[in-house]
Design a protein around this motif. Structure first.
Motif, short mmCIF file in Angstrom:
data_model
loop_
_atom_site.label_atom_id
_atom_site.label_comp_id
_atom_site.label_asym_id
_atom_site.label_seq_id
_atom_site.Cartn_x
_atom_site.Cartn_y
_atom_site.Cartn_z
N PHE A 132 0.85 -1.20 0.00
CA PHE A 132 0.00 0.00 0.00
C PHE A 132 0.88 1.25 0.00
N PRO A 133 1.53 1.57 -1.12
CA PRO A 133 2.52 2.64 -1.13
C PRO A 133 1.97 4.03 -0.80
N HIS A 134 0.75 4.32 -1.22
CA HIS A 134 0.17 5.64 -0.91
C HIS A 134 -0.17 5.73 0.58
N PHE A 135 -0.71 4.67 1.12
CA PHE A 135 -0.95 4.57 2.56
C PHE A 135 0.36 4.75 3.32
N TRP A 136 1.40 4.09 2.86
CA TRP A 136 2.70 4.15 3.54
C TRP A 136 3.27 5.58 3.53
N LYS A 137 3.18 6.26 2.41
CA LYS A 137 3.68 7.64 2.33
C LYS A 137 2.90 8.55 3.27
N TRP A 138 1.60 8.37 3.30
CA TRP A 138 0.72 9.15 4.20
C TRP A 138 1.08 8.92 5.65
N GLN A 139 1.20 7.66 6.03
CA GLN A 139 1.57 7.33 7.40
C GLN A 139 2.96 7.88 7.74
N SER A 140 3.89 7.77 6.82
CA SER A 140 5.25 8.25 7.08
C SER A 140 5.29 9.75 7.29
N ALA A 141 4.41 10.48 6.62
CA ALA A 141 4.34 11.93 6.83
C ALA A 141 3.75 12.26 8.20
N MET A 142 2.82 11.45 8.68
CA MET A 142 2.17 11.75 9.97
C MET A 142 3.05 11.42 11.17
N VAL A 143 3.84 10.36 11.08
CA VAL A 143 4.60 9.93 12.26
C VAL A 143 5.77 10.85 12.57
N THR A 144 6.03 11.81 11.71
CA THR A 144 7.09 12.78 12.01
C THR A 144 6.55 14.02 12.75
N ARG A 145 5.25 14.12 12.90
CA ARG A 145 4.69 15.31 13.53
C ARG A 145 4.97 15.33 15.03
N PRO A 146 5.26 16.50 15.60
CA PRO A 146 5.54 16.58 17.04
C PRO A 146 4.40 16.03 17.90
N SER A 147 3.17 16.19 17.46
CA SER A 147 2.04 15.70 18.26
C SER A 147 2.07 14.18 18.37
N PHE A 148 2.38 13.50 17.29
CA PHE A 148 2.47 12.03 17.34
C PHE A 148 3.67 11.61 18.18
N LEU A 149 4.80 12.26 18.00
CA LEU A 149 5.99 11.91 18.76
C LEU A 149 5.76 12.11 20.26
N LYS A 150 5.01 13.17 20.61
CA LYS A 150 4.69 13.40 22.02
C LYS A 150 3.81 12.26 22.54
N ALA A 151 2.79 11.88 21.78
CA ALA A 151 1.86 10.86 22.24
C ALA A 151 2.57 9.52 22.47
N VAL A 152 3.47 9.13 21.58
CA VAL A 152 4.12 7.83 21.75
C VAL A 152 5.23 7.88 22.78
N SER A 153 5.67 9.07 23.17
CA SER A 153 6.74 9.17 24.16
C SER A 153 6.24 9.05 25.59
N LEU A 154 4.93 9.22 25.79
CA LEU A 154 4.40 9.28 27.15
C LEU A 154 4.38 7.89 27.79
N GLN A 155 4.98 7.79 28.95
CA GLN A 155 5.05 6.52 29.65
C GLN A 155 4.55 6.59 31.09
N LYS A 156 4.58 7.77 31.69
CA LYS A 156 4.24 7.92 33.11
C LYS A 156 3.11 8.92 33.28
N ALA A 157 2.41 8.80 34.40
CA ALA A 157 1.27 9.70 34.65
C ALA A 157 1.71 11.15 34.64
N GLU A 158 2.87 11.44 35.20
CA GLU A 158 3.29 12.85 35.32
C GLU A 158 3.74 13.44 33.97
N ASP A 159 3.85 12.60 32.95
CA ASP A 159 4.26 13.09 31.64
C ASP A 159 3.13 13.87 30.95
N VAL A 160 1.89 13.60 31.32
CA VAL A 160 0.76 14.04 30.51
C VAL A 160 0.35 15.46 30.86
N HIS A 161 0.85 16.39 30.09
CA HIS A 161 0.48 17.79 30.24
C HIS A 161 1.01 18.55 29.03
#
Length: 234
Positions: free
Chosen positions: A204-233
């Motif tokens: 699914f090359p078009h799907f893959w390009k779309w997904q690859s563009a989204m996973v570089t966004r700071p909002s996504f990187l922030k969401a996947v980085s959260l591990q502890k309760a005190e991180d969420v703010h």
């Protein structure tokens, strides 16, 4: 950009590395909304204290003290956040027909992608019995959903060189898909399935390009980085 400096933090009930709560974090981050998190262990979800907030006993839920509303179900929460706080249409449209197309894709995510990808993960990793027919069923549906997205994205282009689901910019409906897209690849790899079960870069090359563009966004990187309760703010 709207001035959110006077807003009280929105309370989010969540767990880390779970796609549906992460969807809410991404939208909160994209809209620069203040928020704080209440981390819940799995055994707390079906207890009266939390079920008084969310009778379904699932995550996520929010309480917005600025409007005194409590909501559960990720799609309903996102629709509320967009309607209430995206007044400049940073990640949405209020024009015809785009606003209806946004509804269309958000429903497809919550009724199609999320449940099918989630069931694939369940039967690959968590079900107490090895049910090969269920694994094949939900991996097949995962590929089918990705194929729908791939075909649509392949028919579209935008000024920034990317294809988005609605209009010519990234919107909240694109971002609703990104976490489950990322999670299913991890689940397939953990289950040691053959590559042809899930090879989106090739299949699914078009799907893959779309997904690859989204996973570089700071909002996504922030969401996947959260591990502890005190991180969420914000």
């Amino acid at each position: 950009m709207a001035d959110n400096s006077n807003l009280k933090p929105i309370q989010l009930w969540w767990r880390p590395m779970v796609p549906n709560p992460a969807k809410i974090i991404i939208i909160l981050e994209e809209l620069s909304l203040p928020y704080t998190g209440t981390y819940l262990e799995l055994e707390e979800l079906k207890q009266p204290k939390y079920e008084s907030i969310n009778p379904n006993g699932r995550l996520p839920s929010i309480h917005d003290p600025n409007t005194d509303i409590t909501l559960w179900e990720s799609g309903a929460i996102i629709n509320y956040l967009i309607a209430t706080y995206d007044k400049t249409n940073k990640i949405s449209y209020d024009t015809f027909p785009e606003k209806h197309h946004l509804d269309q894709w958000s429903y497809f995510q919550t009724s199609g992608q999320g449940p099918y990808f989630g069931q694939a993960a369940w039967f690959l990793l968590y079900h107490s019995e090895q049910v090969e027919s269920a694994k094949e069923r939900y991996l097949g549906e995962t590929r089918r959903v990705a194929g729908v997205l791939d075909k649509w994205l392949g028919s579209k282009t935008s000024g920034d060189g990317n294809a988005w689901l609605v209009g010519d910019k990234i919107t909240y409906v694109d971002l609703m898909f990104v976490n489950w897209n990322a999670a299913v690849g991890m689940f397939v790899q953990m289950a040691q399935r053959p590559k042809e079960d899930w090879d989106p870069e090739t299949q699914f090359p078009h799907f893959w390009k779309w997904q690859s563009a989204m996973v570089t966004r700071p909002s996504f990187l922030k969401a996947v980085s959260l591990q502890k309760a005190e991180d969420v703010h914000l």
